[in-house]
Motif scaffolding. Structure first.
Motif, PDB file in Angstrom:
ATOM      1  N   CYS A   1      -4.575   0.749   8.136  1.00 27.07           N
ATOM      2  CA  CYS A   1      -4.553  -0.512   7.381  1.00 27.07           C
ATOM      3  C   CYS A   1      -3.791  -1.577   8.178  1.00 27.07           C
ATOM      4  N   PRO A   2      -4.352  -2.770   8.320  1.00 26.44           N
ATOM      5  CA  PRO A   2      -3.645  -3.815   9.070  1.00 26.44           C
ATOM      6  C   PRO A   2      -2.354  -4.283   8.391  1.00 26.44           C
ATOM      7  N   ILE A   3      -2.214  -4.062   7.108  1.00 24.34           N
ATOM      8  CA  ILE A   3      -1.007  -4.463   6.387  1.00 24.34           C
ATOM      9  C   ILE A   3       0.145  -3.490   6.652  1.00 24.34           C
ATOM     10  N   ALA A   4      -0.165  -2.260   7.092  1.00 25.18           N
ATOM     11  CA  ALA A   4       0.874  -1.260   7.351  1.00 25.18           C
ATOM     12  C   ALA A   4       1.877  -1.741   8.393  1.00 25.18           C
ATOM     13  N   SER A   5       1.468  -2.660   9.253  1.00 22.93           N
ATOM     14  CA  SER A   5       2.394  -3.168  10.265  1.00 22.93           C
ATOM     15  C   SER A   5       3.358  -4.205   9.680  1.00 22.93           C
ATOM     16  N   PHE A   6       3.176  -4.558   8.411  1.00 30.76           N
ATOM     17  CA  PHE A   6       4.060  -5.501   7.732  1.00 30.76           C
ATOM     18  C   PHE A   6       4.807  -4.857   6.562  1.00 30.76           C
ATOM     19  N   HIS A   7       4.208  -3.816   5.958  1.00 32.80           N
ATOM     20  CA  HIS A   7       4.807  -3.188   4.778  1.00 32.80           C
ATOM     21  C   HIS A   7       5.926  -2.229   5.149  1.00 32.80           C
ATOM     22  N   THR A   8       7.061  -2.416   4.508  1.00 35.53           N
ATOM     23  CA  THR A   8       8.151  -1.452   4.585  1.00 35.53           C
ATOM     24  C   THR A   8       7.862  -0.365   3.550  1.00 35.53           C
ATOM     25  N   VAL A   9       8.701   0.649   3.498  1.00 34.65           N
ATOM     26  CA  VAL A   9       8.540   1.692   2.487  1.00 34.65           C
ATOM     27  C   VAL A   9       8.630   1.067   1.097  1.00 34.65           C
ATOM     28  N   SER A  10       9.570   0.168   0.907  1.00 39.19           N
ATOM     29  CA  SER A  10       9.729  -0.494  -0.399  1.00 39.19           C
ATOM     30  C   SER A  10       8.468  -1.248  -0.799  1.00 39.19           C
ATOM     31  N   ALA A  11       7.938  -2.031   0.119  1.00 41.71           N
ATOM     32  CA  ALA A  11       6.738  -2.819  -0.180  1.00 41.71           C
ATOM     33  C   ALA A  11       5.531  -1.917  -0.432  1.00 41.71           C
ATOM     34  N   ALA A  12       5.394  -0.863   0.356  1.00 42.14           N
ATOM     35  CA  ALA A  12       4.264   0.053   0.183  1.00 42.14           C
ATOM     36  C   ALA A  12       4.362   0.783  -1.153  1.00 42.14           C
ATOM     37  N   ALA A  13       5.558   1.213  -1.512  1.00 46.21           N
ATOM     38  CA  ALA A  13       5.749   1.898  -2.801  1.00 46.21           C
ATOM     39  C   ALA A  13       5.398   0.966  -3.950  1.00 46.21           C
ATOM     40  N   ARG A  14       5.864  -0.255  -3.857  1.00 49.57           N
ATOM     41  CA  ARG A  14       5.574  -1.245  -4.901  1.00 49.57           C
ATOM     42  C   ARG A  14       4.062  -1.519  -4.993  1.00 49.57           C
ATOM     43  N   GLU A  15       3.419  -1.700  -3.849  1.00 49.42           N
ATOM     44  CA  GLU A  15       1.979  -1.990  -3.802  1.00 49.42           C
ATOM     45  C   GLU A  15       1.146  -0.854  -4.395  1.00 49.42           C
ATOM     46  N   HIS A  16       1.580   0.380  -4.144  1.00 44.85           N
ATOM     47  CA  HIS A  16       0.831   1.554  -4.607  1.00 44.85           C
ATOM     48  C   HIS A  16       1.380   2.135  -5.906  1.00 44.85           C
ATOM     49  N   GLU A  17       2.328   1.416  -6.512  1.00 45.74           N
ATOM     50  CA  GLU A  17       2.932   1.821  -7.783  1.00 45.74           C
ATOM     51  C   GLU A  17       3.500   3.240  -7.730  1.00 45.74           C
ATOM     52  N   LEU A  18       4.269   3.511  -6.669  1.00 40.89           N
ATOM     53  CA  LEU A  18       4.899   4.809  -6.466  1.00 40.89           C
ATOM     54  C   LEU A  18       6.410   4.674  -6.628  1.00 40.89           C
ATOM     55  N   ASP A  19       7.048   5.778  -6.931  1.00 44.95           N
ATOM     56  CA  ASP A  19       8.504   5.823  -7.011  1.00 44.95           C
ATOM     57  C   ASP A  19       9.043   5.698  -5.581  1.00 44.95           C
ATOM     58  N   GLU A  20       9.753   4.612  -5.312  1.00 43.43           N
ATOM     59  CA  GLU A  20      10.235   4.350  -3.953  1.00 43.43           C
ATOM     60  C   GLU A  20      11.187   5.427  -3.453  1.00 43.43           C
TER      61      GLU A  20
END
Length: 74
Positions: free
Chosen positions: A35-54
Motif C-alpha cells: 500500500c502506498p500509504i504504508a510509507s506514511f502510516h505509523t502503527v498508531s495511524a494504521a491501527a486507527r485506520e483499520h479500527e484495531l486496538d493499537e
C-alpha cells in the motif's frame, strides 16, 4: 522488552526491516503490504485506520520483530 521501533516508524519501514511482521499485518486484515500509504502510516495511524486496538497491534508487531524466525536485516 524495549520496542525495536519508535512511534514515528512507519508501517512500511517496519515490514521492510522486519519481514516477519508481515504475518501480523495480514493476520489483522490490514492491507499495508504494497500500500502506498504504508510509507506514511505509523502503527498508531494504521491501527486507527483499520479500527484495531493499537496496544495489541504494537505488542504483536514488537513480538514478531524481536523474534528470531524470519529475516532481520540492519
Amino acid at each position: 522488552m524495549e520496542s525495536p521501533f519508535d512511534d514515528d516508524t512507519t508501517m512500511d519501514e517496519i515490514m521492510r526491516r522486519w519481514p516477519q511482521t508481515i504475518r501480523v499485518v495480514i493476520r489483522n486484515g490490514m492491507l499495508c503490504v504494497g500500500c502506498p500509504i504504508a510509507s506514511f502510516h505509523t502503527v498508531s495511524a494504521a491501527a486507527r485506520e483499520h479500527e484495531l486496538d493499537e496496544v495489541a497491534l504494537r505488542h504483536a508487531l514488537e513480538a514478531a520483530a524481536s523474534s528470531k524466525s524470519g529475516i532481520d536485516t540492519p
